[in-house]
Design a protein around this motif. Structure first.
Motif, mmCIF file in Angstrom:
data_model
loop_
_atom_site.group_PDB
_atom_site.id
_atom_site.type_symbol
_atom_site.label_atom_id
_atom_site.label_comp_id
_atom_site.label_asym_id
_atom_site.label_seq_id
_atom_site.Cartn_x
_atom_site.Cartn_y
_atom_site.Cartn_z
ATOM 1 N N MET A 66 0.849 -1.184 0.000
ATOM 2 C CA MET A 66 0.000 0.000 0.000
ATOM 3 C C MET A 66 0.886 1.235 0.000
ATOM 4 O O MET A 66 1.587 1.497 0.976
ATOM 5 N N GLY A 67 0.880 1.953 -1.116
ATOM 6 C CA GLY A 67 1.760 3.104 -1.248
ATOM 7 C C GLY A 67 1.216 4.096 -2.243
ATOM 8 O O GLY A 67 0.034 4.091 -2.578
ATOM 9 N N ALA A 68 2.112 4.933 -2.749
ATOM 10 C CA ALA A 68 1.736 5.968 -3.707
ATOM 11 C C ALA A 68 2.958 6.362 -4.520
ATOM 12 O O ALA A 68 4.090 6.295 -4.031
ATOM 13 N N ASN A 69 2.703 6.790 -5.748
ATOM 14 C CA ASN A 69 3.808 7.159 -6.628
ATOM 15 C C ASN A 69 4.508 8.449 -6.202
ATOM 16 O O ASN A 69 5.644 8.693 -6.592
ATOM 17 N N TRP A 70 3.882 9.276 -5.392
ATOM 18 C CA TRP A 70 4.537 10.501 -4.918
ATOM 19 C C TRP A 70 5.601 10.195 -3.858
ATOM 20 O O TRP A 70 6.453 11.023 -3.583
ATOM 21 N N CYS A 71 5.533 9.003 -3.253
ATOM 22 C CA CYS A 71 6.359 8.651 -2.100
ATOM 23 C C CYS A 71 7.634 7.928 -2.526
ATOM 24 O O CYS A 71 7.578 6.846 -3.111
ATOM 25 N N HIS A 72 8.793 8.486 -2.194
ATOM 26 C CA HIS A 72 10.051 7.851 -2.616
ATOM 27 C C HIS A 72 10.248 6.495 -1.948
ATOM 28 O O HIS A 72 10.831 5.594 -2.547
ATOM 29 N N LEU A 89 11.369 -14.373 -6.048
ATOM 30 C CA LEU A 89 10.736 -14.666 -4.767
ATOM 31 C C LEU A 89 9.233 -14.450 -4.850
ATOM 32 O O LEU A 89 8.444 -15.301 -4.425
ATOM 33 N N VAL A 90 8.834 -13.330 -5.404
ATOM 34 C CA VAL A 90 7.404 -13.016 -5.523
ATOM 35 C C VAL A 90 6.716 -14.032 -6.417
ATOM 36 O O VAL A 90 5.636 -14.545 -6.070
ATOM 37 N N GLU A 91 7.309 -14.359 -7.530
ATOM 38 C CA GLU A 91 6.705 -15.330 -8.458
ATOM 39 C C GLU A 91 6.492 -16.683 -7.782
ATOM 40 O O GLU A 91 5.458 -17.324 -7.969
ATOM 41 N N ALA A 92 7.446 -17.120 -6.990
ATOM 42 C CA ALA A 92 7.375 -18.439 -6.362
ATOM 43 C C ALA A 92 6.466 -18.477 -5.135
ATOM 44 O O ALA A 92 5.834 -19.501 -4.866
ATOM 45 N N ARG A 93 6.392 -17.367 -4.393
ATOM 46 C CA ARG A 93 5.759 -17.449 -3.072
ATOM 47 C C ARG A 93 4.624 -16.475 -2.796
ATOM 48 O O ARG A 93 3.973 -16.573 -1.759
ATOM 49 N N TYR A 94 4.405 -15.513 -3.658
ATOM 50 C CA TYR A 94 3.418 -14.471 -3.375
ATOM 51 C C TYR A 94 2.520 -14.183 -4.575
ATOM 52 O O TYR A 94 2.924 -14.353 -5.714
ATOM 53 N N GLU A 95 1.354 -13.681 -4.262
ATOM 54 C CA GLU A 95 0.501 -12.975 -5.208
ATOM 55 C C GLU A 95 0.634 -11.510 -4.814
ATOM 56 O O GLU A 95 0.310 -11.140 -3.688
ATOM 57 N N LEU A 96 1.146 -10.692 -5.707
ATOM 58 C CA LEU A 96 1.469 -9.299 -5.407
ATOM 59 C C LEU A 96 0.360 -8.370 -5.867
ATOM 60 O O LEU A 96 -0.117 -8.468 -7.004
ATOM 61 N N VAL A 97 -0.035 -7.456 -4.981
ATOM 62 C CA VAL A 97 -1.023 -6.431 -5.313
ATOM 63 C C VAL A 97 -0.496 -5.087 -4.825
ATOM 64 O O VAL A 97 -0.144 -4.944 -3.653
ATOM 65 N N PHE A 98 -0.431 -4.111 -5.722
ATOM 66 C CA PHE A 98 -0.097 -2.743 -5.340
ATOM 67 C C PHE A 98 -1.413 -1.987 -5.173
ATOM 68 O O PHE A 98 -2.276 -2.043 -6.041
ATOM 69 N N VAL A 99 -1.558 -1.300 -4.051
ATOM 70 C CA VAL A 99 -2.764 -0.529 -3.772
ATOM 71 C C VAL A 99 -2.365 0.924 -3.549
ATOM 72 O O VAL A 99 -1.558 1.228 -2.669
ATOM 73 N N ASN A 100 -2.930 1.815 -4.348
ATOM 74 C CA ASN A 100 -2.673 3.237 -4.199
ATOM 75 C C ASN A 100 -3.514 3.761 -3.039
ATOM 76 O O ASN A 100 -4.728 3.634 -3.050
ATOM 77 N N VAL A 101 -2.841 4.331 -2.037
ATOM 78 C CA VAL A 101 -3.550 4.844 -0.865
ATOM 79 C C VAL A 101 -3.500 6.364 -0.755
ATOM 80 O O VAL A 101 -3.920 6.928 0.254
#
Length: 171
Positions: A66-72, A89-101
């Motif tokens: 959970m982040g934002a593109n303005w945040c370094h 690592l992500v491909e093998a073990r996670y389902e990745l979701v980016f959430v703009n907050v």
């Protein structure tokens, strides 16, 4: 005469602060990749639900960033996740979701219901990282909101934490 000089110095400092080299942000003492994947989704909760459904069939965890593109710090963490080491690592073990907050620390946040759904009542800054089981259990309640310094964390420290939270037995 002084105003143009001050304006020129300020512009120069801004350019130095934003300088990039080969996709990496140039900051004193820090060398990290940078990415801007925090698009505004029409339904971030549905994106998380879809990742949970995929995780249930793949024996993976869900990694909600959970982040934002303005945040370094958000861009730095996203940059690390896009490198080959983290991508494997992500491909093998996670389902990745980016959430703009957005900017929750100033009252201009959105998609905060995603964090609240999993027991994170407040996002004091960005990014926040939620590691979930396929059943939606938050595994890192103690560290979920501590990622606001992602740009100053080492690659190895980030990798070690994500590896420790990943399901065991998967390579």
């Amino acid at each position: 005469m002084i105003k143009p000089i001050i304006a020129g110095l300020a512009a120069g400092l801004l350019l130095v602060g934003c300088a990039t080299v080969a996709g990496k942000v140039a900051q004193p003492g820090h060398d990290f990749p940078e990415a801007s994947p925090y698009t505004v989704s029409e339904d971030a909760m549905a994106d998380v639900d879809a990742a949970l459904a995929r995780a249930a069939t793949s024996d993976k965890r869900v990694l909600v960033v959970m982040g934002a593109n303005w945040c370094h710090d958000s861009r730095a963490l996203a940059g690390w996740l896009s490198t080959p080491r983290f991508a494997a690592l992500v491909e093998a073990r996670y389902e990745l979701v980016f959430v703009n907050v957005g900017m929750p620390q100033t009252g201009d946040g959105h998609n905060l219901a995603v964090a609240q759904r999993f027991g994170v009542a407040d996002l004091p800054g960005t990014p926040a990282v939620l590691v979930l089981t396929a059943q939606g259990e938050l595994l890192n309640a103690d560290t979920a909101t501590t990622w606001r310094n992602a740009a100053s964390r080492s690659e190895d420290a980030i990798f070690a934490e994500l590896t420790s939270l990943a399901p065991s037995g998967r390579q």
